[in-house]
Design an enzyme around this catalytic site. Sequence first.
Site, PDB file in Angstrom:
ATOM      1  N   LYS A  49       0.834  -1.161   0.108  1.00  0.00           N
ATOM      2  CA  LYS A  49      -0.113   0.225   0.197  1.00  0.00           C
ATOM      3  C   LYS A  49       0.912   1.188  -0.007  1.00  0.00           C
ATOM      4  CE  LYS A  49      -0.453  -0.394   4.903  1.00  0.00           C
ATOM      5  NZ  LYS A  49      -1.434  -0.827   6.038  1.00  0.00           N
ATOM      6  N   ARG A 147     -11.446   0.024  13.994  1.00  0.00           N
ATOM      7  CA  ARG A 147     -11.172   0.781  12.775  1.00  0.00           C
ATOM      8  C   ARG A 147     -12.481   0.087  11.836  1.00  0.00           C
ATOM      9  NH1 ARG A 147      -5.328   0.953  10.326  1.00  0.00           N
ATOM     10  NH2 ARG A 147      -5.790  -0.873   9.684  1.00  0.00           N
ATOM     11  N   TYR A 276      12.964  31.240   5.302  1.00  0.00           N
ATOM     12  CA  TYR A 276      11.583  31.716   5.867  1.00  0.00           C
ATOM     13  C   TYR A 276      11.620  31.591   7.322  1.00  0.00           C
ATOM     14  CZ  TYR A 276       9.622  30.676   1.294  1.00  0.00           C
ATOM     15  OH  TYR A 276       9.369  30.784  -0.052  1.00  0.00           O
ATOM     16  N   MET A 324       9.804  24.542   0.509  1.00  0.00           N
ATOM     17  CA  MET A 324       9.151  23.502  -0.260  1.00  0.00           C
ATOM     18  C   MET A 324      10.182  22.638  -1.315  1.00  0.00           C
ATOM     19  SD  MET A 324       5.770  23.940  -2.808  1.00  0.00           S
ATOM     20  CE  MET A 324       4.764  24.937  -1.770  1.00  0.00           C
TER      21      MET A 324
HETATM   22  C1  LIG Z   1      -0.578  -1.759   6.802  1.00  0.00           C
HETATM   23  C2  LIG Z   1      -0.653  -3.193   6.953  1.00  0.00           C
HETATM   24  C3  LIG Z   1       0.011  -4.348   7.436  1.00  0.00           C
HETATM   25  C4  LIG Z   1       1.376  -4.093   7.582  1.00  0.00           C
HETATM   26  O1  LIG Z   1       1.936  -3.486   8.663  1.00  0.00           O
HETATM   27  P1  LIG Z   1       3.414  -3.305   8.929  1.00  0.00           P
HETATM   28  O2  LIG Z   1       3.288  -2.902  10.288  1.00  0.00           O
HETATM   29  O3  LIG Z   1       4.029  -2.396   8.046  1.00  0.00           O
HETATM   30  O4  LIG Z   1       3.945  -4.735   8.980  1.00  0.00           O
HETATM   31  C5  LIG Z   1      -0.649  -5.495   7.580  1.00  0.00           C
HETATM   32  N1  LIG Z   1      -1.965  -5.656   7.641  1.00  0.00           N
HETATM   33  C6  LIG Z   1      -3.000  -4.436   7.384  1.00  0.00           C
HETATM   34  C7  LIG Z   1      -4.508  -4.760   7.392  1.00  0.00           C
HETATM   35  C8  LIG Z   1      -2.592  -3.333   7.154  1.00  0.00           C
HETATM   36  O5  LIG Z   1      -3.288  -2.167   7.009  1.00  0.00           O
END
Ligand SMILES: *Cc1c(COP(=O)(O)O)cnc(C)c1O
Length: 383
Positions: A49, A147, A276, A324
Amino acid sequence: MNNYNNYPVISLDDIIRPTQLIIDLKVLKENFNKIKQHVKPARVMPILKANAYGHGLVRIAQLMQELNADYIGVAVLEEGILLRETGIKLPILVLGGIWGNQIPIFLKHNLTMTASSIEKLNQIDEIAGKMNIKAKVHLKIDTGMERIGVHYYNAKNFLNAAVKTKNVIIEGIYSHFANSEKGDLSYTKLQLERFQEVIWYAEKIFQEKLIFHISNSGAILQMPEANLDMVRPGIMLYGVYPSNEVKKTVEVKSALTWKSIVVYFKVIKPNHPVGYGSTWQTDHNIRSVTIPVGYGDGYMRSMSNKAEVIIRGKRYPVIGTISMDQIVVNIENDTAYNGDEVILIGSDGNSKITVEEMADWAGTIPYEILTNINTRVPRVYIE
Ligand SMILES: *Cc1c(COP(=O)(O)O)cnc(C)c1O
């Protein structure tokens, strides 16, 4: 190198931005194999992801396909579609929720869905039926993250509903740990116990063998009893540990070097503040260099007057507020020339800057550093 239309072009190496993320695929491969070895016979679903934690979604997915990973995990539908459109054939689980009219699109691209409620599950069943397709689904159980997912204490109803679906293949059931990277694993153990109750019930009512999975990096490192049928390593695949307190039972290495070059040299005098807000000034003449990277690339502004970089094997402080697109570095009496390499993350000689150290400067976690390095920074892969 293509010399398009025979123009006397400069080489592509010269026109790519000198601020680059260099990713060593051999290191990633070693990390993957070490994880696989550590958890076997459990399967491995590398988590890709957020642009593969900044490493570049498509190329990392291709590598995982070359390495015969069992599954790929992404967070959102679009990431899954991109992988299908670039020829990734591995099964892909989208970990996030589903909303609106996304279900037909999931089905069209053969992406595995996460069902996080009975309502969603029935919707998937209905749409798959209309499309005359069998939908692949993993059920999400909430064991203590609050969640998405059905609470563990309501899981029986959810599983009963799942057994009754007609156009859904329930391929797996999973949950997610909230604290597995901590030294204190009591909450993680409680979550695993809750999940084991769900597994016990699922094995009773489903005829097929399902894939049960719950472990992220923290749990892979610290709780082998949670490996179950499959593990979901994210950050450790990229060679970064999920916290400082985690037990480093698998030795992984960072695959990434973030580098740039010196583009400007000058002397700064007292009473001439830098950047800045004029947050930094010197009381004696110093030499400084300017580097073309900034918070617009994900070099976070919160690191102003805290970060360091490596030039010619030596560490130097970033001075003034991070802009930036540019930062200024104090090299005191030392020498640096335009074009000299600057290491933002990585090592040079005996000096080293880790993702973890950068996260401390920024007041955040390594995950956020990695996922913030944005697409303006070209990714360069070495094998
Ligand atoms: C992001 C995520 C992982 C991986 O987590 P890490 O701590 O990076 O190993 C595994 N399962 C789910 C559902 C996640 O959202």
